[in-house]
Design an enzyme around this catalytic site. Sequence first.
Site, PDB file in Angstrom:
ATOM      1  N   GLY A  12      36.479  32.711  44.190  1.00 36.54           N
ATOM      2  CA  GLY A  12      35.705  32.922  43.063  1.00 36.54           C
ATOM      3  C   GLY A  12      34.538  32.079  42.776  1.00 36.54           C
ATOM      4  O   GLY A  12      34.372  30.794  43.748  1.00 36.54           O
ATOM      5  N   ASP A  13      33.851  32.356  42.348  1.00 37.85           N
ATOM      6  CA  ASP A  13      32.260  31.347  41.207  1.00 37.85           C
ATOM      7  C   ASP A  13      31.575  30.962  42.816  1.00 37.85           C
ATOM      8  O   ASP A  13      30.712  29.540  42.675  1.00 37.85           O
ATOM      9  CB  ASP A  13      33.372  30.275  41.021  1.00 37.85           C
ATOM     10  CG  ASP A  13      33.909  30.384  39.931  1.00 37.85           C
ATOM     11  OD1 ASP A  13      33.741  31.335  39.265  1.00 37.85           O
ATOM     12  OD2 ASP A  13      35.225  29.583  39.863  1.00 37.85           O
ATOM     13  N   GLY A  15      28.935  32.062  43.403  1.00 39.43           N
ATOM     14  CA  GLY A  15      27.522  32.849  43.900  1.00 39.43           C
ATOM     15  C   GLY A  15      26.454  33.582  43.419  1.00 39.43           C
ATOM     16  O   GLY A  15      25.573  33.866  43.998  1.00 39.43           O
ATOM     17  N   LYS A  16      28.084  35.329  43.578  1.00 40.61           N
ATOM     18  CA  LYS A  16      27.209  35.992  44.515  1.00 40.61           C
ATOM     19  C   LYS A  16      26.315  36.710  43.558  1.00 40.61           C
ATOM     20  O   LYS A  16      25.561  37.444  43.668  1.00 40.61           O
ATOM     21  CB  LYS A  16      28.620  36.857  44.105  1.00 40.61           C
ATOM     22  CG  LYS A  16      29.538  36.561  45.350  1.00 40.61           C
ATOM     23  CD  LYS A  16      30.977  37.508  44.955  1.00 40.61           C
ATOM     24  CE  LYS A  16      31.489  37.564  43.726  1.00 40.61           C
ATOM     25  NZ  LYS A  16      32.398  36.037  43.177  1.00 40.61           N
ATOM     26  N   ASN A  38      37.054  39.256  33.894  1.00 35.68           N
ATOM     27  CA  ASN A  38      37.742  38.045  34.563  1.00 35.68           C
ATOM     28  C   ASN A  38      36.534  37.486  35.276  1.00 35.68           C
ATOM     29  O   ASN A  38      36.147  36.339  36.161  1.00 35.68           O
ATOM     30  CB  ASN A  38      38.195  38.150  35.357  1.00 35.68           C
ATOM     31  CG  ASN A  38      38.765  39.102  36.624  1.00 35.68           C
ATOM     32  OD1 ASN A  38      38.290  40.420  36.494  1.00 35.68           O
ATOM     33  ND2 ASN A  38      39.666  39.447  37.113  1.00 35.68           N
ATOM     34  N   GLY A  40      32.631  36.447  36.446  1.00 34.33           N
ATOM     35  CA  GLY A  40      31.665  35.523  35.840  1.00 34.33           C
ATOM     36  C   GLY A  40      30.625  36.127  37.000  1.00 34.33           C
ATOM     37  O   GLY A  40      29.985  34.332  36.932  1.00 34.33           O
ATOM     38  N   HIS A  41      29.199  36.439  36.812  1.00 29.54           N
ATOM     39  CA  HIS A  41      28.071  36.597  37.582  1.00 29.54           C
ATOM     40  C   HIS A  41      26.865  36.027  36.712  1.00 29.54           C
ATOM     41  O   HIS A  41      26.545  36.823  35.932  1.00 29.54           O
ATOM     42  CB  HIS A  41      28.079  37.305  37.986  1.00 29.54           C
ATOM     43  CG  HIS A  41      28.775  38.352  38.937  1.00 29.54           C
ATOM     44  ND1 HIS A  41      28.870  38.992  39.761  1.00 29.54           N
ATOM     45  CD2 HIS A  41      30.236  37.816  39.330  1.00 29.54           C
ATOM     46  CE1 HIS A  41      29.911  39.901  40.841  1.00 29.54           C
ATOM     47  NE2 HIS A  41      30.710  38.838  40.704  1.00 29.54           N
ATOM     48  N   ARG A 143      50.679  54.692  36.165  1.00 24.50           N
ATOM     49  CA  ARG A 143      50.494  56.090  36.264  1.00 24.50           C
ATOM     50  C   ARG A 143      50.127  56.079  34.784  1.00 24.50           C
ATOM     51  O   ARG A 143      50.405  57.176  34.542  1.00 24.50           O
ATOM     52  CB  ARG A 143      51.187  56.805  37.133  1.00 24.50           C
ATOM     53  CG  ARG A 143      50.750  56.983  38.753  1.00 24.50           C
ATOM     54  CD  ARG A 143      51.793  57.731  39.275  1.00 24.50           C
ATOM     55  NE  ARG A 143      52.786  57.068  39.154  1.00 24.50           N
ATOM     56  CZ  ARG A 143      53.699  56.876  40.163  1.00 24.50           C
ATOM     57  NH1 ARG A 143      54.342  57.771  40.656  1.00 24.50           N
ATOM     58  NH2 ARG A 143      54.752  55.978  40.308  1.00 24.50           N
ATOM     59  N   GLN A 222      35.703  38.269  41.968  1.00 24.11           N
ATOM     60  CA  GLN A 222      36.154  36.742  42.586  1.00 24.11           C
ATOM     61  C   GLN A 222      36.314  36.450  43.258  1.00 24.11           C
ATOM     62  O   GLN A 222      34.293  36.849  44.431  1.00 24.11           O
ATOM     63  CB  GLN A 222      37.904  37.454  42.101  1.00 24.11           C
ATOM     64  CG  GLN A 222      37.879  37.585  40.497  1.00 24.11           C
ATOM     65  CD  GLN A 222      37.585  39.446  40.050  1.00 24.11           C
ATOM     66  OE1 GLN A 222      38.241  39.826  40.567  1.00 24.11           O
ATOM     67  NE2 GLN A 222      36.809  38.511  38.893  1.00 24.11           N
ATOM     68  N   THR A 237      44.295  37.378  41.837  1.00 21.78           N
ATOM     69  CA  THR A 237      43.989  38.586  40.893  1.00 21.78           C
ATOM     70  C   THR A 237      44.164  39.726  41.092  1.00 21.78           C
ATOM     71  O   THR A 237      45.506  39.687  42.392  1.00 21.78           O
ATOM     72  CB  THR A 237      42.200  39.031  40.924  1.00 21.78           C
ATOM     73  OG1 THR A 237      42.255  39.000  39.549  1.00 21.78           O
ATOM     74  CG2 THR A 237      42.341  39.078  42.329  1.00 21.78           C
ATOM     75  N   THR A 299      35.561  31.739  31.788  1.00 20.75           N
ATOM     76  CA  THR A 299      36.403  30.868  30.871  1.00 20.75           C
ATOM     77  C   THR A 299      35.535  29.461  30.126  1.00 20.75           C
ATOM     78  O   THR A 299      37.065  28.836  29.299  1.00 20.75           O
ATOM     79  CB  THR A 299      37.867  31.032  31.522  1.00 20.75           C
ATOM     80  OG1 THR A 299      37.153  30.378  32.773  1.00 20.75           O
ATOM     81  CG2 THR A 299      39.342  31.952  31.946  1.00 20.75           C
ATOM     82  N   GLY A 300      34.852  28.981  30.574  1.00 17.71           N
ATOM     83  CA  GLY A 300      34.875  28.200  30.130  1.00 17.71           C
ATOM     84  C   GLY A 300      35.133  26.279  30.767  1.00 17.71           C
ATOM     85  O   GLY A 300      35.056  25.863  31.137  1.00 17.71           O
ATOM     86  N   ARG A 301      36.684  26.648  31.557  1.00 17.34           N
ATOM     87  CA  ARG A 301      37.058  26.179  32.144  1.00 17.34           C
ATOM     88  C   ARG A 301      36.545  25.208  32.909  1.00 17.34           C
ATOM     89  O   ARG A 301      35.810  25.912  34.126  1.00 17.34           O
ATOM     90  CB  ARG A 301      38.643  26.740  32.740  1.00 17.34           C
ATOM     91  CG  ARG A 301      39.594  27.267  31.065  1.00 17.34           C
ATOM     92  CD  ARG A 301      41.112  27.940  31.686  1.00 17.34           C
ATOM     93  NE  ARG A 301      40.254  29.190  33.080  1.00 17.34           N
ATOM     94  CZ  ARG A 301      41.246  29.591  33.712  1.00 17.34           C
ATOM     95  NH1 ARG A 301      42.514  29.916  33.748  1.00 17.34           N
ATOM     96  NH2 ARG A 301      40.986  30.896  34.570  1.00 17.34           N
TER      97      ARG A 301
END
Length: 421
Positions: A12-13, A15-16, A38, A40-41, A143, A222, A237, A299-301
């Site tokens: 993930g991350d 740059g999509k 979850n 963040g684009h 379900r 992701q 995920t 998340t800023g993590r």
Amino acid sequence: MSVDVLLGLQWGDEGKGKIVDVLAGNYDIIARFQGGPNAGHTLEFDGIKHVLHTIPSGIFHKNAINVVGNGVVIDPIIFKNEIDALNKMGVNLITKLLLSKKAHLILPTHKILDAASEKSKGKSKIGSTLKGIGPTYMDKTGRNGLRVGDINSPEFKSRYNKLVSKHSKLLGNDFIGFDLEKLEKDWFDGIDVLKSFKHIDSEHYLHNAQKNGKKILAEGAQGTLLDIDFGSYPFVTSSNTISAGACTGLGIAPNKIGDIFGIFKAYCTRVGSGPFPTELFDEVGEFIGKKGNEFGATTGRKRRCGWLDLPALKYAIALNGVTKLMMMKADVLSDLENIKVCTHYNYNGELIDYLPFEASEDTIVPVYKEFAAWKEDLTQLSSIDDAPSQLIDYIDFLEKELETPILVVSVGPDRTQTLNR
């Protein structure tokens, strides 16, 4: 008309969001096919940074229709916040944003369940974003879930209460300390916002769009190595992040898939727990993290940083059937003394070039090839023809090893800092 797919090839991350934004002018419809808030684009243009969590990244293009597909899970609170922010910017949303009736809803208690589950794992926690994604997908497969199409049902509130009651029994004492009344007020305010948008049978809508020759881009969230089946389980995920997820997350037939664009960074990053063979723990890793502003958009993590991992990248390309590659953040590697690329793993004494079942620091040791670094500032480049020879050598090596053309090289966060090859 075929449907093109754009997705991440790492954790993930990659740059999509930026690339979808760059490509959106070539498509009539941009459709998100899995994940939830979850994701963040991040998009940047005109000196302003924009972060989208649920809404597809083509929303800033006036002619593109944006579809949130059935494979996505929606948090009405976060959705409302995104809509409020876009309204302030004057973005025309009502006619440009369509929601699948089959997309599932994240309840406030899903987020509480997520937090309780992560807490119970102690040191073995997976690094969840605590957005309620996992519990929502669990209710989907169990379900029990509520969907966008249920919002207008006269039984919606009673079905909501029934599901919350089930969650409260599961939580027990873990419910203590949460103000459910406040969470529910915000949640139902978000539901009112969801009601203001057009709800569609998205698979039918997209089938008709294909028949009418519309160009469609499916946007993933992701990354491949976080896929529930093929990622570094259990540190993954809760959805299928690979190209096959576009079929189940939008109702697209496999034989209707066209180009598959794979996005990767010129190095690797990862947020949260899980194996990371090429992770750097020295000043080089700190340099990459600082220069690349490697902090999670959701998340800023702080992201963990490391060298590019070719065995993992080859694995991702094969899983997805990638036809075209796009390399991001080449500018971040400027000014290093040298650059390394992991070409193989030493796996229990055997040299391999694929991602094995037990891909942990206890079983694999990365084998590196070293390259001369480039010193030039790439952020001002307007043509790949002006790129330093060291960067061209790096790209040529990767292209040969990956056996897939690298068509785009990103040299900065702005949509204009994109070089075509």
